[in-house]
Design a protein around this motif. Structure first.
Motif, mmCIF file in Angstrom:
data_model
loop_
_atom_site.group_PDB
_atom_site.id
_atom_site.type_symbol
_atom_site.label_atom_id
_atom_site.label_comp_id
_atom_site.label_asym_id
_atom_site.label_seq_id
_atom_site.Cartn_x
_atom_site.Cartn_y
_atom_site.Cartn_z
ATOM 1 N N THR A 1 -4.387 -3.791 0.613
ATOM 2 C CA THR A 1 -3.828 -3.723 -0.743
ATOM 3 C C THR A 1 -2.327 -3.474 -0.682
ATOM 4 O OG1 THR A 1 -5.933 -2.888 -1.585
ATOM 5 C CG2 THR A 1 -3.998 -2.552 -2.978
ATOM 6 N N LEU A 2 -1.901 -2.617 0.244
ATOM 7 C CA LEU A 2 -0.466 -2.343 0.390
ATOM 8 C C LEU A 2 0.300 -3.618 0.728
ATOM 9 C CD1 LEU A 2 -0.509 1.055 2.328
ATOM 10 C CD2 LEU A 2 0.135 0.683 -0.063
ATOM 11 N N GLY B 1 5.544 -7.515 -2.264
ATOM 12 C CA GLY B 1 6.401 -8.382 -3.083
ATOM 13 C C GLY B 1 6.621 -7.837 -4.481
ATOM 14 N N PRO B 2 5.555 -7.594 -5.243
ATOM 15 C CA PRO B 2 5.743 -7.074 -6.591
ATOM 16 C C PRO B 2 6.464 -5.723 -6.630
ATOM 17 C CG PRO B 2 3.486 -7.840 -6.303
ATOM 18 C CD PRO B 2 4.155 -7.901 -4.963
ATOM 19 N N ALA B 3 6.224 -4.851 -5.668
ATOM 20 C CA ALA B 3 6.842 -3.521 -5.675
ATOM 21 C C ALA B 3 8.347 -3.589 -5.440
ATOM 22 C CB ALA B 3 6.196 -2.628 -4.631
ATOM 23 N N GLU C 1 4.942 -0.870 -12.133
ATOM 24 C CA GLU C 1 3.524 -0.553 -11.981
ATOM 25 C C GLU C 1 3.064 -0.803 -10.545
ATOM 26 O OE1 GLU C 1 -0.631 -2.315 -13.619
ATOM 27 O OE2 GLU C 1 0.886 -1.886 -15.155
ATOM 28 N N ALA C 2 3.500 -1.909 -9.963
ATOM 29 C CA ALA C 2 3.145 -2.220 -8.572
ATOM 30 C C ALA C 2 3.758 -1.194 -7.625
ATOM 31 C CB ALA C 2 3.604 -3.629 -8.203
ATOM 32 N N ARG C 3 5.004 -0.806 -7.903
ATOM 33 C CA ARG C 3 5.660 0.199 -7.054
ATOM 34 C C ARG C 3 4.920 1.529 -7.155
ATOM 35 N NH1 ARG C 3 12.012 1.792 -6.353
ATOM 36 N NH2 ARG C 3 11.615 3.694 -5.218
#
Length: 177
Positions: free
Chosen positions: A74-75, A80-82, A88-90
């Protein structure tokens, strides 16, 4: 009533009367002095219960390896999104890393926990996060999971390398703005 002074070798049935009062002074334990007056001493456990607890932790450790594998996958998906404006992803990435930092050592994956700790500290002190730093930390966690017999010296060197990478990224961020 006779005292020992009046009849040597014989003592009175009553204790002698004195004016002195006895006071018991309770000294605080070292733990109380260090931790404050609210400290409560731990209760001693029945050794059989302690054995059951340790067995439960061993059983959970086997299951935790599966959970850790899913968390690491999952990490990787969140990198990319984080690193963009997706807060929210971060936040989700940080929450997973934070969980790994707290639980990995308990269930026999201390090295993965050390890498997670480094990543948590990086994320806590950085406004923008670098995808390379995230990826290398997560790869180190995955490698620690897949190679549990990993040498502590190798893990320590990997951790030092990750810290140098973070320092370099911070210098470049200050230099380039």
């Amino acid at each position: 009533m006779h005292t020992a002074d009046e009849n040597p070798g014989q003592f009175s049935a009553e204790p002698p009367r004195t004016e002195a009062q006895i006071h018991f002074i309770r000294l605080p334990s070292i733990a109380e002095r260090k931790l404050g007056p609210d400290y409560v001493a731990p209760v001693r456990l029945d050794p059989r219960i302690l054995d059951q607890m340790q067995q439960t932790i061993r059983d959970l450790a086997a299951k935790y390896a599966e959970t850790l594998t899913v968390q690491i996958d999952t990490l990787f998906a969140l990198i990319g999104p984080a690193c963009t404006e997706d807060s929210e992803a971060r936040a989700r990435l940080y929450a997973l890393v934070h969980d790994i930092r707290g639980l990995a050592g308990t269930f026999g994956h201390a090295i993965a926990g050390r890498f997670a700790n480094s990543l948590c500290l990086y994320m806590e002190t950085s406004a923008a996060i670098d995808s390379t730093i995230l990826r290398f930390h997560i790869e180190a966690m995955r490698d620690a999971l897949l190679n549990p017999e990993q040498n502590d010296a190798l893990a320590a060197e990997t951790l030092r390398s990750l810290e140098r990478l973070i320092q370099t990224a911070r210098r470049e961020e200050r230099y380039f703005g």
